[in-house]
Design an enzyme around this catalytic site. Structure first.
Site, PDB file in Angstrom:
ATOM      1  N   ASP A 265       0.872  -1.170   0.000  1.00 24.80           N
ATOM      2  CA  ASP A 265       0.000   0.000   0.000  1.00 24.80           C
ATOM      3  C   ASP A 265       0.913   1.225   0.000  1.00 24.80           C
ATOM      4  O   ASP A 265       2.120   1.129   0.236  1.00 24.80           O
ATOM      5  CB  ASP A 265      -0.926  -0.020   1.221  1.00 24.80           C
ATOM      6  CG  ASP A 265      -2.189   0.800   0.998  1.00 24.80           C
ATOM      7  OD1 ASP A 265      -2.192   1.687   0.117  1.00 24.80           O
ATOM      8  OD2 ASP A 265      -3.183   0.563   1.705  1.00 24.80           O
ATOM      9  N   TRP A 266       0.345   2.382  -0.246  1.00 21.56           N
ATOM     10  CA  TRP A 266       1.140   3.596  -0.416  1.00 21.56           C
ATOM     11  C   TRP A 266       1.797   3.966   0.922  1.00 21.56           C
ATOM     12  O   TRP A 266       1.105   4.227   1.910  1.00 21.56           O
ATOM     13  CB  TRP A 266       0.265   4.725  -0.954  1.00 21.56           C
ATOM     14  CG  TRP A 266       0.216   4.781  -2.457  1.00 21.56           C
ATOM     15  CD1 TRP A 266       0.382   5.901  -3.211  1.00 21.56           C
ATOM     16  CD2 TRP A 266       0.008   3.705  -3.391  1.00 21.56           C
ATOM     17  NE1 TRP A 266       0.299   5.588  -4.562  1.00 21.56           N
ATOM     18  CE2 TRP A 266       0.073   4.243  -4.700  1.00 21.56           C
ATOM     19  CE3 TRP A 266      -0.209   2.342  -3.261  1.00 21.56           C
ATOM     20  CZ2 TRP A 266      -0.078   3.484  -5.846  1.00 21.56           C
ATOM     21  CZ3 TRP A 266      -0.371   1.571  -4.401  1.00 21.56           C
ATOM     22  CH2 TRP A 266      -0.311   2.138  -5.667  1.00 21.56           C
TER      23      TRP A 266
END
Length: 858
Positions: A265-266
């Site tokens: 995920d970011w």
């Protein structure tokens, strides 16, 4: 198609520059254009040889470069091997990242349809929307389990049941990837809370993981053949997901045989070497940790093998080659950025998902001819609320609000009255009549120590929703003190709100009543004060800003005066009132959890409207159960519309007035109170269980940080598994949903015995015994009373949605496989069936199973 002033020119300019112009160049260069979607081809010796040939041309430095994203939403290009960059988009309910789009009833609303056919259609539609924006990777679907109604991203996910989630995610992934767009199944694993998500560890035993939290991911990989998976922010059993050997290497890439791309995920990567060695292939949005500075010396000194780097690069190359991304443009001129066909899909999802929970006296369906005046009241009545907040929030071209949808459905002769019903939050702060000025003390510290600067204000109304401001560099804490005198006896709303990572505490007469800790995000805090006429209280608010300036507000309001006068007037004048209550993108979304109680003032609004008009219909917006205790007995009708996408207003109107029979079924148990939920004792962790970790600066954060351990003490007792096992009852059970018609179940047929591990057919009849056409979901549960281990009293193992005309009967056949009877044996590390008696139960909710039969497995 309607555009607000200025929108069309912006959109058309963006569309030409970002989509059409690259395609014009690509077509001129000889790429095939207008050829339609290209589904991925299977792995083959040819693809393998091509991927290895490309790998052989890369230096170690270039290989490492490919392990990180670029420009937020792209993979990194490598011109030396003819590899362009590939585009991604946030997803779940729409292709969010690249301008306005179709916003669907996805996530929890998709689960409420109980319709795998629709799930595939939704995947195909999202893929068309993605291709029209030149998107290669869609960052969805989200398939985490709805363990608690407070979890901020439940609305993006599906249900509380692993079988239902699995049955829906497989066709979704297949539909998406059949159109040439990569599905990215997320968030792996156990992202069942948003609070403190970077530092929270989901501490779970293996059996619970295997039986509840893994199956939807497993099905997406082994049956749907998803080609990308996204790790979650949280830790699992003390180890970050992006560097978790058990999750990524043993289970995902080992047991499930995942051959695709595992991305972070970011900003969910925390240690470059640990992530590289434990399965992460692609760090997004950029290589902050899996970069040359970290990995080149790690390869040289033997911490990371070059073959490990090669495996990651080959996964990227194989996947992109299988989809043909290197030889064709993703955009196809046959696709439409604005799709009328996709609007029909969005409407279908909303119609299939809206769930009727209460219909006292058969008030619904309404007769349009009998209505002269209708009032539509509430914060969610207008504008439209297609979805929750955060990275899934899609901007629809022309979303239909409940006010608009109902007004469009009715004849021009019907009077439609609208009121929000409640003031805006800063209006509450501004209109608080304190007993004199508010004293302000600003301390040069974060603990209210030192000599403060002092001042006074009339009120504190600085709240700014979703507004980013630079981080505070100078230590600062602010204390506000004031007095408040009640003009009347009764309930008073005490409301406070900040933004971002700001923290605060509010005290009344020295007692703490509201507390917002430092966190990634937040929602307003409120409580009710019972005050006597003339009673004066001392209010103190301690505020810790995390950014420059102030983003804080607090105030007090007399609840009977909180509801706007026009709302009371409209309610008393109308033949029927629709109250649109619940949550929205500001109060439910990524980065923070929500409340179980309705947002501030809404309970009082519903009570006030119901007192003014006995024909009050409440429809709730939100990602799961929420508090109804104060007013449910006072209203004859309750609907749950979840987040209905852009066509929610049209769908609600068609259901209210009987054009469409309600067919949604609850994908979660609907609790009476948050304290009733089985996760309640465990959800916020156990005091004293936190641990301190340190990650070296060379490979990670370079700082000490505290891990909050969230013990999943509820184990297998999630949702209906808890309720049916304990014999207690929620407000509304899993799988429940009313209709304007009635259905019966009969003629259950199943073998009396079978060999353990063999397929077991189960069949029965479903009949529409009412007067209108409708859809019913037949649900098949399995009980294992003779198991050697504790098991939930029943578990969903099959279902089918059937559409029936009045008087029509359909014979349904479902097949139970070996997994339907199995549990995870932790000692043996495998799925196990205990021979003996099983009970098969058929009905239309977890608590209404009128048919049952015994089955003995030998």
């Amino acid at each position: 198609m309607k555009f607000r002033r200025g929108t069309f020119s912006q959109t058309s300019s963006f569309f030409f520059s970002s989509l059409w112009f690259p395609i014009v160049l690509a077509c001129a260069a000889g790429f095939p254009c207008g050829a339609g979607a290209q589904a991925p081809v299977p792995d083959s010796p040819e693809i393998e040889a091509q991927a290895h040939a490309m790998l052989a041309k890369l230096t170690l430095e270039q290989k490492v470069e490919l392990l990180g994203g670029v420009d937020s939403m792209f993979t990194r290009p490598m011109p030396s091997i003819g590899l362009p960059r590939f585009k991604m988009s946030d997803a779940s309910v729409g292709v969010r990242t690249w301008g306005p789009t179709t916003a669907y009833a996805g996530g929890v609303a998709l689960a409420a349809t109980w319709d795998p056919d629709f799930s595939r259609t939704l995947g195909e539609s999202l893929a068309r929307d993605a291709r029209a924006r030149n998107v290669n990777f869609l960052l969805g679907p989200g398939v985490n389990l709805a363990r608690s109604p407070l979890a901020g991203r439940n609305f993006e996910y599906l249900s509380e049941d692993p079988f239902l989630n699995s049955a829906l995610v497989v066709p979704y992934v297949q539909g998406l990837q059949s159109q040439g767009v990569i599905a990215t199944v997320k968030h792996y694993a156990l992202n069942n809370q948003e609070f403190n998500r970077h530092n929270a560890s989901a501490d779970v035993d293996e059996r619970t993981m295997r039986e509840l939290y893994f199956p939807a991911f497993e099905a997406a990989i082994t049956k749907g053949h998803a080609d990308a998976v996204m790790n979650s922010y949280n830790l699992v059993n003390g180890v970050h997901s992006t560097q978790n050997e058990f999750l990524n290497l043993k289970v995902l890439k080992g047991e499930w045989g995942f051959q695709g791309i595992l991305m972070s995920d970011w900003d969910a990567t925390y240690d470059g070497v640990a992530a590289a060695n434990n399965g992460l292939d692609l760090e997004m949005p950029s290589p902050k940790f899996m970069n040359a500075k970290t990995l080149l010396p790690a390869v040289q000194n033997g911490q990371v093998k070059e073959s490990t780097i090669d495996d990651k690069v080959l996964r990227l190359l194989r996947t992109e080659l299988r989809y043909g991304f290197t030889t064709r443009p993703q955009f196809d001129p046959a696709d439409s950025t604005y799709s009328v066909a996709d609007r029909a899909v969005a409407l279908r999802g909303a119609l299939e998902s809206i769930t009727l929970l209460k219909n006292e006296g058969n008030l619904l369906p309404l007769d349009p001819a009998a209505i002269k005046t209708i009032a539509i009241i509430g914060p969610d009545a207008w504008p439209a609320v297609p979805g929750g907040g955060g990275s899934s929030q899609a901007t629809a071209f022309d979303p239909v609000s409940f006010v608009t949808g109902i007004a469009n459905f009715l004849s021009p002769d019907v009077h439609v009255l609208y009121s929000r019903g409640l003031p805006q939050m800063n209006d509450v702060f501004r209109n608080t009549h304190w007993g004199g000025d508010v004293r302000v003390q600003t301390f040069p510290s974060v603990d209210f120590s030192g000599t403060p600067e002092t001042g006074v204000r009339l009120n504190v109304a600085d709240w700014k929703p979703n507004q980013w401001e630079p981080a505070e560099l100078t230590p600062r804490s602010v204390r506000y003190t004031a007095t408040y005198t009640a003009a009347n006896a009764g309930k008073y709303l005490l409301l406070a709100a900040a933004a971002g990572e700001d923290a605060f505490k509010v005290f009344v007469d020295g007692k703490p009543v509201l507390d917002q800790v430092h966190a990634e995000g937040q929602v307003p805090k409120f409580t009710s004060l019972d005050l006597a006429a003339g009673q004066t209280v001392n209010v103190q608010a301690d505020y810790l800003p995390h950014a420059s300036g102030s983003r804080f507000g607090f105030g007090v309001a007399y609840e009977p005066d909180l509801v706007q006068a026009e709302a009371k007037q409209f309610a008393s004048l109308a033949d029927v009132v629709i109250v649109a209550a619940g949550f929205d993108a500001a109060s439910e979304g990524e980065g923070h959890d929500r409340t179980f109680t309705l947002p501030w003032g809404q309970d009082a609004l519903i009570e006030t409207v119901a007192a003014a008009n006995p024909h009050t219909i409440v429809t709730l917006t939100g990602g799961g159960g929420m508090g109804t205790e104060r007013w449910l007995a006072q209203v004859p009708v309750l609907l749950d519309n979840y987040y209905p996408g852009q066509e929610g207003g049209t769908a609600l109107a068609e259901i209210l007035f009987g054009k469409h029979d309600p067919e949604g079924k609850l994908p979660v148990s609907f609790d009476r109170a948050w304290e009733d939920n089985p996760s309640f004792p465990w959800y916020y962790g156990v005091p004293g269980a936190d641990t301190m970790l340190h990650t070296p600066g060379e490979n990670g954060r370079g700082e000490d940080y505290t891990i909050q351990h969230i013990r999943y003490g509820d184990k297998l007792m999630v949702g209906y598994r808890y309720w049916t096992t304990t014999g207690k009852h929620p407000l509304f059970p899993f799988g429940f949903g009313l209709s304007y018609t009635t259905f019966s179940f009969s003629n259950l047929q199943a073998p009396a015995s079978a060999e353990a591990g063999s397929a077991v057919p189960v069949s029965f009849d479903v009949t529409n015994t009412g007067k209108v056409e409708g859809a019913e979901v037949a649900e098949l549960y399995v009980s294992d009373p003779s198991a050697k281990v504790d098991r939930p009293e029943r578990e969903l193992k099959g279902f089918e949605k059937v559409r029936l005309a009045p008087g029509e009967t359909k014979h349904v056949t479902l097949e139970l496989d070996a997994r339907s009877f199995s549990y995870w044996d932790e000692a043996a590390h495998k799925w196990t069936i205990d021979p003996g008696k099983f009970v098969l139960r058929v009905g239309n909710s977890s608590e209404n199973t009128p048919l049952d039969a015994d089955l003995v497995l030998r």
